[in-house]
Write a protein that holds these residues in place. Structure first.
Motif, PDB file in Angstrom:
ATOM      1  N   LEU A 361       0.803  -1.050  -0.089  1.00 30.02           N
ATOM      2  CA  LEU A 361      -0.013  -0.022   0.013  1.00 30.02           C
ATOM      3  C   LEU A 361       0.897   1.215  -0.087  1.00 30.02           C
ATOM      4  CD1 LEU A 361      -2.915   1.246   0.110  1.00 30.02           C
ATOM      5  CD2 LEU A 361      -2.583   1.328   2.786  1.00 30.02           C
ATOM      6  N   ALA A 362       0.780   2.045  -1.088  1.00 29.24           N
ATOM      7  CA  ALA A 362       1.616   3.242  -0.975  1.00 29.24           C
ATOM      8  C   ALA A 362       0.959   4.463  -1.104  1.00 29.24           C
ATOM      9  CB  ALA A 362       2.591   3.075  -2.427  1.00 29.24           C
ATOM     10  N   GLY A 363       1.597   5.228  -0.445  1.00 31.93           N
ATOM     11  CA  GLY A 363       0.914   6.832  -0.712  1.00 31.93           C
ATOM     12  C   GLY A 363       1.783   7.740  -0.724  1.00 31.93           C
ATOM     13  N   PHE A 364       1.601   8.761  -1.553  1.00 29.19           N
ATOM     14  CA  PHE A 364       2.673   9.736  -1.783  1.00 29.19           C
ATOM     15  C   PHE A 364       2.004  10.835  -2.687  1.00 29.19           C
ATOM     16  CE2 PHE A 364       1.868   9.098  -6.262  1.00 29.19           C
ATOM     17  CZ  PHE A 364       1.318   7.757  -6.568  1.00 29.19           C
ATOM     18  N   THR A 365       3.030  12.000  -2.366  1.00 26.98           N
ATOM     19  CA  THR A 365       2.324  13.268  -3.216  1.00 26.98           C
ATOM     20  C   THR A 365       3.677  14.116  -3.423  1.00 26.98           C
ATOM     21  OG1 THR A 365       0.919  15.112  -2.637  1.00 26.98           O
ATOM     22  CG2 THR A 365       2.642  14.449  -0.897  1.00 26.98           C
ATOM     23  N   GLU A 366       3.068  14.829  -4.608  1.00 28.81           N
ATOM     24  CA  GLU A 366       4.115  15.715  -5.076  1.00 28.81           C
ATOM     25  C   GLU A 366       3.690  17.027  -5.216  1.00 28.81           C
ATOM     26  OE1 GLU A 366       5.050  15.259  -9.317  1.00 28.81           O
ATOM     27  OE2 GLU A 366       7.016  16.450  -8.927  1.00 28.81           O
ATOM     28  N   VAL A 367       4.437  17.922  -4.330  1.00 20.60           N
ATOM     29  CA  VAL A 367       4.052  19.250  -4.340  1.00 20.60           C
ATOM     30  C   VAL A 367       4.999  20.107  -4.963  1.00 20.60           C
ATOM     31  CG1 VAL A 367       3.755  21.244  -2.768  1.00 20.60           C
ATOM     32  CG2 VAL A 367       3.167  18.912  -2.069  1.00 20.60           C
ATOM     33  N   ILE A 368       4.367  20.850  -6.037  1.00 24.73           N
ATOM     34  CA  ILE A 368       5.304  21.765  -7.058  1.00 24.73           C
ATOM     35  C   ILE A 368       4.888  23.046  -6.714  1.00 24.73           C
ATOM     36  CG2 ILE A 368       5.769  22.149  -9.338  1.00 24.73           C
ATOM     37  CD1 ILE A 368       4.578  19.359 -10.022  1.00 24.73           C
ATOM     38  N   SER A 376      11.626  26.709 -10.132  1.00 23.98           N
ATOM     39  CA  SER A 376      10.363  25.887  -9.673  1.00 23.98           C
ATOM     40  C   SER A 376      11.007  24.736  -8.722  1.00 23.98           C
ATOM     41  CB  SER A 376       9.907  25.106 -11.131  1.00 23.98           C
ATOM     42  OG  SER A 376      10.996  24.300 -11.747  1.00 23.98           O
ATOM     43  N   LEU A 377      10.221  24.414  -7.878  1.00 19.63           N
ATOM     44  CA  LEU A 377      10.702  23.521  -7.043  1.00 19.63           C
ATOM     45  C   LEU A 377       9.625  22.345  -6.705  1.00 19.63           C
ATOM     46  CD1 LEU A 377      11.322  26.430  -4.566  1.00 19.63           C
ATOM     47  CD2 LEU A 377      12.862  24.869  -4.497  1.00 19.63           C
ATOM     48  N   SER A 378      10.053  21.235  -6.470  1.00 20.61           N
ATOM     49  CA  SER A 378       9.317  20.155  -6.309  1.00 20.61           C
ATOM     50  C   SER A 378       9.739  19.382  -5.066  1.00 20.61           C
ATOM     51  CB  SER A 378       9.460  19.177  -7.438  1.00 20.61           C
ATOM     52  OG  SER A 378       8.629  18.081  -7.245  1.00 20.61           O
ATOM     53  N   CYS A 379       8.736  18.935  -4.280  1.00 26.16           N
ATOM     54  CA  CYS A 379       8.994  18.041  -3.081  1.00 26.16           C
ATOM     55  C   CYS A 379       8.136  16.701  -3.159  1.00 26.16           C
ATOM     56  CB  CYS A 379       8.741  18.730  -1.875  1.00 26.16           C
ATOM     57  SG  CYS A 379       8.742  17.955  -0.367  1.00 26.16           S
ATOM     58  N   ALA A 396      11.933  13.108  -1.428  1.00 27.68           N
ATOM     59  CA  ALA A 396      12.835  13.855  -2.513  1.00 27.68           C
ATOM     60  C   ALA A 396      12.532  15.294  -2.844  1.00 27.68           C
ATOM     61  CB  ALA A 396      12.498  13.097  -3.794  1.00 27.68           C
ATOM     62  N   LEU A 397      13.708  16.034  -3.056  1.00 30.64           N
ATOM     63  CA  LEU A 397      13.592  17.530  -3.305  1.00 30.64           C
ATOM     64  C   LEU A 397      14.412  17.897  -4.467  1.00 30.64           C
ATOM     65  CD1 LEU A 397      12.509  20.128  -1.880  1.00 30.64           C
ATOM     66  CD2 LEU A 397      14.700  20.228  -0.878  1.00 30.64           C
ATOM     67  N   GLY A 398      13.374  18.706  -5.506  1.00 31.34           N
ATOM     68  CA  GLY A 398      13.994  19.152  -6.690  1.00 31.34           C
ATOM     69  C   GLY A 398      13.913  20.259  -6.867  1.00 31.34           C
ATOM     70  N   VAL A 399      14.894  20.915  -7.746  1.00 35.17           N
ATOM     71  CA  VAL A 399      14.842  22.338  -8.092  1.00 35.17           C
ATOM     72  C   VAL A 399      15.096  22.514  -9.270  1.00 35.17           C
ATOM     73  CG1 VAL A 399      16.882  22.861  -7.175  1.00 35.17           C
ATOM     74  CG2 VAL A 399      15.305  24.768  -7.015  1.00 35.17           C
ATOM     75  N   GLU A 400      14.627  23.485 -10.103  1.00 36.84           N
ATOM     76  CA  GLU A 400      15.063  23.907 -11.228  1.00 36.84           C
ATOM     77  C   GLU A 400      14.934  25.376 -11.400  1.00 36.84           C
ATOM     78  OE1 GLU A 400      12.629  22.709 -14.473  1.00 36.84           O
ATOM     79  OE2 GLU A 400      13.939  22.884 -15.997  1.00 36.84           O
ATOM     80  N   TYR A 401      16.219  26.056 -12.149  1.00 34.36           N
ATOM     81  CA  TYR A 401      16.292  27.376 -12.230  1.00 34.36           C
ATOM     82  C   TYR A 401      16.680  27.824 -13.806  1.00 34.36           C
ATOM     83  CZ  TYR A 401      18.426  32.094 -11.571  1.00 34.36           C
ATOM     84  OH  TYR A 401      18.559  33.307 -11.505  1.00 34.36           O
ATOM     85  N   ARG A 402      15.758  28.737 -14.040  1.00 37.96           N
ATOM     86  CA  ARG A 402      15.987  28.907 -15.514  1.00 37.96           C
ATOM     87  C   ARG A 402      16.300  30.478 -15.747  1.00 37.96           C
ATOM     88  NH1 ARG A 402      11.287  26.415 -19.022  1.00 37.96           N
ATOM     89  NH2 ARG A 402      12.536  27.369 -20.722  1.00 37.96           N
ATOM     90  N   PRO A 403      17.425  31.067 -15.775  1.00 40.49           N
ATOM     91  CA  PRO A 403      17.614  32.380 -15.471  1.00 40.49           C
ATOM     92  C   PRO A 403      17.220  33.198 -16.638  1.00 40.49           C
ATOM     93  CG  PRO A 403      19.864  31.263 -15.783  1.00 40.49           C
ATOM     94  CD  PRO A 403      18.754  30.164 -15.576  1.00 40.49           C
TER      95      PRO A 403
END
Lengths: 648, 378
Positions: A361-368, A376-379, A396-403
């Motif tokens: 049984l898996a529960g997950f969420t992605e918060v952007i 943009s950030l994603s957790c 997991a924590l992700g980040v993206e930067y587009r200058p």
């Protein structure tokens, strides 16, 4: 040494060149490739991933290689290293220096790895069965599943709502009595689409090779195969709000497994039968601020393995996979994607004492969170309960930067922790399975730079992606001889592996007048080493993992002009060690393949003729020690395609 | 328009040159084969004589084809790896189970390649590759003209030592393993059918008349009788593992070969640890076996030893043999089966380590050539 195949090869070439020099008799009309003034952007490297790397391979790569298996396709075009035991024999993936257990394969979002072994045999998946391949690297897979430390390969088939009728029939004749037939029928309208596929493949694979042990040229024996596949995908769209999808996939294969070349026994009798049913029913509801999907799948796999009268084992496993996904973007800068998965599997195997089950049984969420156009950030958070036990938390924590908007460059990265629960074989294999096994844990970090550029006149497109990764794998499960006796092996959480490397990819598309050029290249550097000395004489500390190359590179160049196309594929596979002490190794080698063909257009009908020459320079090589691989070989494909698209 | 033509010409020229460079670049190719490290140090001039020293037989991984033989020269004490490949320029085969020397020749039983490789001891060059087995295990010489080879399946093969061929076989009720000669008989341990569980297998020692090549009698033993040796009182000892599936506790039995019956049975306390590789010293008064560590037991002992004479200390002891003249203890460490192992020599009086050598992949057994009165090399 002489190869009998040479004469057959030239026969192929003669027939083929006769066809392509035929002038097209019918007038051409509506041909996309001729009228194109812009380069087709096949952006493989996805930007806007918030730090989680994805790469897409679309139909232009897949269609000419339809008669191949997924293993061969990935070995030629992707950064994934494929360990291959021979033509149409066992092929397992190794992603970023991890093992085959840490690569998951999905079919339209449904995990199709065997829960028994925890891995999948890529030679059993034909390219013709699906329309696109998406590769998710490392932590990018966490929203889909746990345990895919290396990554996920997703095979997808989606609806083309503009399609009315599309029929493709292709026949391939290849060396060593290989025949493949593929039929694909796609019918529908703007609200309904049905995609039906059938494939039939057989081969004798009695290729000649030089046997060092027998000091002579021999023909590979007991290497034939027969594969049958059928799939049906149906899509119903109601008022752009509801989407109902039903899929069915049946595949059956029978493979003979050749003997080791040091045991050339004419009576060698080893073979494997695989039969699988997979079905999915899916409902998606779309609103402006949110959408949700409910998906229920059923997978049933049967495996029968026989070895020289010594082993005759049957294994059958079934899984019921149920998924719920929600995507909510009601808030201005936030998107929340929660989901729940419930999987129930059961296995009947000759190697287990009684039926074994597993529930997950898996529960997950992605918060952007997208605070600006540049950032943009994603957790992601994932938690699983396996057989009633709470598993380690996966963040997991992700980040993206587009200058800048120009140049279109993105800097991204992610960090994550993941775990993999033991496979059913590790837990329950007769007598020696270890039900006390703990899950494996991984910590990883990744940094990425992606850049793409399209020229003003749109005749030149280029993209580059560079990724560096660092993965620490702890409590890795390894089958080792136990203290009870050297003949008794049990799986234990004893090993530790550190994998770090660099992935470099470049794609370019150039349009020069009526000629278009496509270049794809990847280069991988991977140092994946054993980090624990397990016994006093263990010499593996700091050494490269066995069968994991440090350097690999793939390049493909495709030139097409009018209706003629030519493609050259170059693969370099670096040295692979065959012992944990790195004293013995398989040397690095490079392989070249070419294929070229012509499309003859007649109204809505296209006839394609294609000739493929694999292992162009007839290299005498082995991927796995003492398992011979074929020399130069050919494939001739005739494909007919009828397309009737709607004009919307 | 001219620009278009120019562009096309450039593209065509470009592709032509690309193809040409690719052809030229990828010209000569060595066959891609597993590479092994060069011998270090390089062998001295007179090591082409393999008579004075001993061999470690490395099984190699099952279905990898990387079996090999390591030679340790008595004079220098140095190990030389992969001597079969060096002498014959081809691999030995898949799973070298055992090796025995007879009259200036060595016989290597290559189990999964279904062959017995015969080489001469002068330069280890192949004399003959004997075929026609059913997964052979061990070889025992009956006399100067005949040898028996036990197999995992079907029968015991009989080799004619003059023609070096399998002339006929003795059908057996499946897997036969170790052999010992006694008078005009060969006593052979017989495990039972390879595929069956131990509950069904009939474990026994077969008694074969070596003049007629015929089974004349059998003695029932514990499950999975593997090793068999003969002691100074001419009693036979058989070590039975009790079954790989832990069917029953292991047992060491003593057999009277004249009465053809089990005289004494030493039952091990638990089936959690499985003893293996029964060996005996040259004076025939002390038995040895592996059970995680190395155990030692006098033949007149009333009970099994409780503690290892030489503990494993984390090593994976896989092979065990006793030097046929000095009586020193030789053992191998297979480490984890996926890297090259080691060979050890220990003192039989103190258990102290005397020597250690690099061996090949999964070193499993030893073979002692003709020995001079050798000194132990410090």
């Amino acid at each position: 040494m002489s190869r009998e195949i040479g004469s057959k090869g030239s026969g192929f070439i003669v027939v083929f060149f006769f066809f392509i020099t035929l002038k097209t008799v019918f007038p051409q009309s509506g041909s996309d490739t001729v009228r194109l003034k812009e380069v087709e952007i096949k952006a493989g490297f996805q930007i806007d991933n918030r730090g989680f790397k994805r790469v897409k391979m679309d139909s232009t790569i897949l269609i000419p290689r339809m008669e191949m298996s997924l293993g061969t396709l990935l070995s030629q075009y992707s950064t994934i290293f494929i360990k291959s035991y021979g033509a149409s024999n066992l092929a397992t993936p190794s992603f970023r220096g991890t093992t085959a257990h840490h690569t998951q394969v999905e079919w339209n979002g449904i995990n199709i790895n065997s829960p028994m072994l925890g891995q999948i045999d890529l030679s059993l998946v034909p390219v013709s069965q699906f329309e696109g391949v998406e590769i998710l690297y490392g932590a990018a897979g966490i929203t889909r599943t746990s345990g895919a430390f290396g990554g996920i390969v997703n095979l997808a088939s989606g609806p083309d709502w503009l399609n009315k009728t599309k029929v493709t029939l292709s026949q391939t004749l290849a060396s060593f009595q290989n025949f493949t037939t593929d039929l694909s029928v796609s019918l529908g309208n703007t609200n309904f689409q049905s995609l039906t596929k059938m494939n039939l493949g057989s081969g004798k694979n009695d290729f000649p090779f030089f046997n060092d042990y027998a000091d002579s040229v021999m023909r590979q024996a007991n290497a034939g195969n027969l594969q049958i596949g059928f799939s049906e995908d149906a899509f119903i769209k109601i008022r752009n709000r509801h989407l109902i999808t039903g899929r069915l996939w049946y595949s059956s294969s029978r493979r003979e497994i050749p003997p080791l070349n040091t045991n050339p026994d004419p009576s060698h009798d080893e073979n494997q039968e695989d039969r699988s049913w997979k079905g999915v029913l899916e409902y998606k509801y779309v609103e402006k601020a949110f959408n949700f999907t409910i998906r229920s799948a059923f997978v049933n796999d049967f495996l029968h393995y026989r070895y020289n009268g010594l082993v005759d084992a049957k294994h059958r496993y079934s899984s019921s996979i149920n998924q719920f996904r929600l995507a909510f973007s009601g808030f201005r800068r936030w998107t929340i994607n929660p989901g729940v998965d419930y999987t129930y599997s059961w296995v009947n195997s000759d190697a287990y004492a009684g039926q074994k089950r597993r529930t997950v049984l898996a529960g997950f969420t992605e918060v952007i969170f997208i605070p600006s156009k540049k950032l943009s950030l994603s957790c992601i958070a994932r938690e699983e309960v396996v057989d009633g036990l709470l598993m380690p938390f996966i963040p997991a924590l992700g980040v993206e930067y587009r200058p800048w908007p120009n140049p279109n460059i993105s800097f991204s990265g992610n960090i994550s922790r993941n775990y993999r629960y033991p496979s059913l074989n590790d837990l329950y294999w007769e007598t020696w399975g270890n039900p006390d096994l703990l899950p494996e844990i991984s910590y990883s970090a990744e940094g990425d730079i992606t850049w793409n550029w399209l020229s003003n006149d749109k005749t030149f497109f280029m993209e580059i992606e560079i990724t560096g990764y660092y993965i620490l794998l702890k409590d890795m499960i390894v089958w080792t001889p136990s203290s009870s006796g050297s003949s008794v092996w049990i799986p234990e959480n004893i090993s530790e592996v550190l994998s770090r490397g660099l992935e470099f990819g470049i794609n370019a598309s150039i349009l020069l007048g009526k000629t278009s050029l496509d270049l794809n290249g990847t280069y991988n550097y991977c140092r994946s080493t054993y980090e624990k000395q397990l016994t006093p004489d263990d010499a593996s500390l700091g050494k490269q993992l066995i069968y994991t190359p440090v350097n690999t590179a793939n390049t493909s160049l495709r030139i097409s002009r009018k209706n003629f196309y030519f493609s050259y594929i170059f693969n370099y596979i670096g040295r692979r060690y065959t012992g944990k002490d790195n004293l013995t190794y398989m040397p690095g080698y490079n392989l070249s393949n070419i294929f070229f063909g012509k499309n003859i257009h007649m109204n809505k009908f296209v006839l394609s003729l294609q000739l493929e020459i694999n292992n162009l320079f007839d290299l005498d090589y082995q991927s796995v020690v003492n398992r011979p691989m074929p020399g130069r070989n050919f494939a001739l494909t005739i494909r007919g395609n009828f397309t009737d698209k709607s004009n919307k | 328009m001219f620009r278009d033509i120019y562009r096309i010409r450039v593209a065509e020229k470009f592709s032509f040159f690309l193809l040409l460079s690719v052809f030229l670049f990828s010209c000569s190719k060595e066959p891609v084969r597993e590479q092994k490290p060069p011998p270090d140090p390089p062998p001295p001039a007179d090591t082409t004589n393999y008579k004075y020293g001993f061999f470690i037989v490395n099984e190699g991984n099952f279905n990898w084809g990387n079996a090999s033989v390591t030679f340790i020269d008595s004079a220098t004490g140095l190990a030389e790896q992969d001597i079969y490949q060096l002498a014959n320029n081809r691999p030995l085969g898949d799973v070298a189970q055992s090796m025995k020397v007879f009259r200036e020749r060595a016989f290597i039983v290559v189990n999964n390649s279904n062959k017995v490789e015969v080489v001469n001891l002068r330069d280890f060059e192949s004399v003959k590759s004997i075929e026609g087995f059913n997964s052979p295990r061990y070889i025992e010489f009956v006399d100067s003209a005949k040898a028996y080879v036990t197999n995992l399946h079907k029968d015991i093969s009989v080799i004619d030592l003059n023609t070096l061929t399998v002339t006929h076989s003795i059908p057996t009720p499946e897997w036969t393993e170790g052999m010992v000669r006694y008078q005009q008989y060969m006593f052979v341990t017989c495990v039972g059918s390879f595929n069956e569980p131990n509950s069904k297998r009939k474990a026994k020692v077969l008694i074969i008349n070596t003049k007629e090549d015929r089974i004349v009698d059998s003695i029932q033993t514990g499950k999975e009788p593997m090793g068999i040796v003969i002691d100074k009182k001419l009693k036979l000892w058989v070590l039975c593992s009790g079954g790989w599936d832990g069917y029953e506790p292991p047992v060491l039995v003593r057999i009277n070969p004249d009465l053809r019956e089990v005289e004494k049975a030493f039952i091990f306390p638990t089936s959690a640890e499985i003893p293996d590789r029964l060996a005996i010293n040259p004076s025939g008064d002390t038995l040895y076996y592996l059970k995680n560590g190395i155990f030692q037991m006098a033949v007149n002992s009333a009970s099994l030893p409780t503690q290892a004479f030489i503990p494993s200390s984390g090593r994976l002891f896989y092979g065990l043999a006793i030097h046929p003249i000095d009586g020193t203890i030789f053992a191998t460490d297979a480490i984890d089966y996926v890297q090259d192992g080691k060979g050890y020599e220990f003192s039989s009086s103190t258990g102290a380590q005397i020597n250690v050598w690099q061996a090949g992949r999964i070193p499993g057994s030893f073979c002692f050539g003709q020995q001079q009165n050798r000194k132990t090399i410090q």
